[in-house]
Design an enzyme around this catalytic site. Sequence first.
Site, PDB file in Angstrom:
ATOM      1  CD  GLU A 516      -2.903  -1.237   2.280  1.00 31.35           C
ATOM      2  OE1 GLU A 516      -2.939  -0.267   3.066  1.00 31.35           O
ATOM      3  OE2 GLU A 516      -3.609  -2.250   2.404  1.00 31.35           O
ATOM      4  CD  GLU A 631      -4.846  -7.835   1.422  1.00 34.06           C
ATOM      5  OE1 GLU A 631      -5.770  -7.185   1.970  1.00 34.06           O
ATOM      6  OE2 GLU A 631      -3.651  -7.560   1.580  1.00 34.06           O
TER       7      GLU A 631
END
Length: 727
Positions: A516, A631
């Site tokens: 991220e 995910e």
Amino acid sequence: MKYKSILPLAGLAVLMATACDDSKMEWVERDPATEITAAEIPLSLAEKIAKYDDLLAYTDLNLGVGVDLASYMEAGKYDSIVNDNFREIVIGYDMKHGAMVNGRGEINFETVDGLVAKAKENGLHVYGHTLVWHTNQNASYLNSLLAPEIIPGPAGSNLLDVSGLEDGSFTGWNRANPGEGITVEEGAGMGTGSNAVKLVASVTSANYWDLQLKSPEIPFVAGHTYQVTFFIRSDDAGQGRISLPGNVNEYPWIDWTGTGSGTESFTTSSAWQQVQFNITEMAEGSDAFLLSFDLGKLPGVTYYIDIDNLSIIDLDAEPTVVNMVANGDFESGLEGWSKYNGPDGQPTLATGGDAFQGEGAMRVEHELNDPGSQWQVQIHTDFTEVLPEGDYKVSYYIRSEAPGSVRCSTTGTARYQGDQATNSTWKLIEWTITSDGAIDGLNFDLGAVSGVYYIDNVVVSAVEAPAGAPALKSATIIEKTDEEKTQLIGEAMESWITAMMAHYKDEVKAWDVLNEPMKENGTLRDGDVAEPADDEFYWVKYLGEDFAVKAFQLAREHGGDDQLLFMNDYNLENPAKVDGFIAYAQDQIAKGAPIDGLGTQMHVSISTSKENIAEMFTKLAATGLLVKVSELDVQVGTTTPSLEQLLQQAEMYQYIVEKYLELVPAEQQYGITVWGIQDPNGEGYWLADDAAPIWDKDYQRKPAYKYFVDGLAGRDVSEDFDGLDYY
């Protein structure tokens, strides 16, 4: 084929949609009247779902699942579903910096080792998640590396008159051999805005005495020990000594810097270094001594001596400050301290590196978290006498292994300090109280926040010093430079990545090295956050925008060429973000980052743009790197979805799988990982206000299971079933 349980869909659990938080949530109760029953599902669909085999029966693709470690380690339905349906495990939280690194920077591998071993026994491999992130970090430890250094003030009054240095006049000081100059330079001292004596050796300097500054004389009392302390640095490698006119040995060999052995001289560098030694003997007939700073041994070196911390203390003199706490430095143990409230066995003695100063400190460990009942963990000492009327300053140093809280209080007449935040950095806390003549003891109240606390240098003294007593200097605060911060955080990253890659080199073959890194607008996160959470730490803020190069290179160096190294992010269905994500990856690759693949988390919903999903896969595939769906979950926006919403969810799962297989070339397909097993049931899950997985809270398959399989198989598998399969 195996006959599987049909889907009752009783109580699709409460889920929460947050892209980054993998933590385990608390169980949330729902109104049973809102639950969906099996009767709401068409019988033919329920029968079809029940007939499907385990996921692995339909694909050779690498299928992974994000798990809660504690839930997987327990034998039961949870671990059975994981073992039967997946090839790879990703640990939601426990493999991250915040979970594995303690307040000293040490890594505890034990918990993750247990999961790795169990996964291996069941034929699964573990995917490393994650090495560098801005969340789920032990930010308390990392920030402690950046904290200013605290140099305690002298333990007694300074016998050395430095006023001539403080005002730059050198009154009382003798610049015996000035070399290229001996001056006072403003702002060159250790503390912010503090000054230093600057001494410059000439280019022909060759003897210690070629650059020499002599102090005023200090009276000597026979039988007393005098402690000399100063801090020195140089612009280049330097060498110096202190000669002692009037001493029994004018040119002593001394253990200048605490190495354990005496030498003729000490060395200096660009870093501030403490020189400290004791004087105990004078030459016969001498009743005074002085210090001669002899720094001319090496030519062309410039030295700086911090003025604020240049001192000579008579260790045997009567104290100028009377400490009303008999044992505040803990050098002789914990005598005088006891537990008033709290767990048995507290406090304990901390020694060595756990002390702020000297060899002892008080350690308190407890598990209570009650901000309104600080006193429930309470450590007490009596004062040497009841405090006479007047004002008193309470001062102490404290740190905690994680963010914590302390409050002091008094006994006799009660006084209460406000709550003070603590962390893994030593902190000086001061508190002024007024005695009415009836205060007789001090408490440390630690019950607000659980943790491990260390306390040292506890002093309670009258605000007004005795008549004629000289004022004592306070502690010096030394802020770290930007260069020092970059070095320290770079070393912390290297230590963390090196240890993780080396430890799991044989068991873990793929890693999220960087997680991220991007903002929603496609630019790199810069760490400019006004109020970061307790577990947030932005490596980029100290290492610069090319920090990914360092992280990936370390992972490759210590993990080996057979490791697959990924950069991962969420919401890449956003065109601006995926463009920035790819651009940053390509930039870092061009600068030497060995990035093997790109991960797209895909925490999506039933309303996510399918056009954007397809565009994302196309762009990621065009990089030529491996592509991983890392995910995956599909949120429905409610804890009690209707049948229509469940079917929309199922169709989205199928669409994503199909587009991944269609748009990402086979040789670039790393695999698909779903995030979580089942809707929340009080065990392991990360969403609390949704129903995103493909199993329900009772581990029964939802319509999404069938559609996910159909996407993997590239067809409607249920078309192979005939009527006999239902009996």
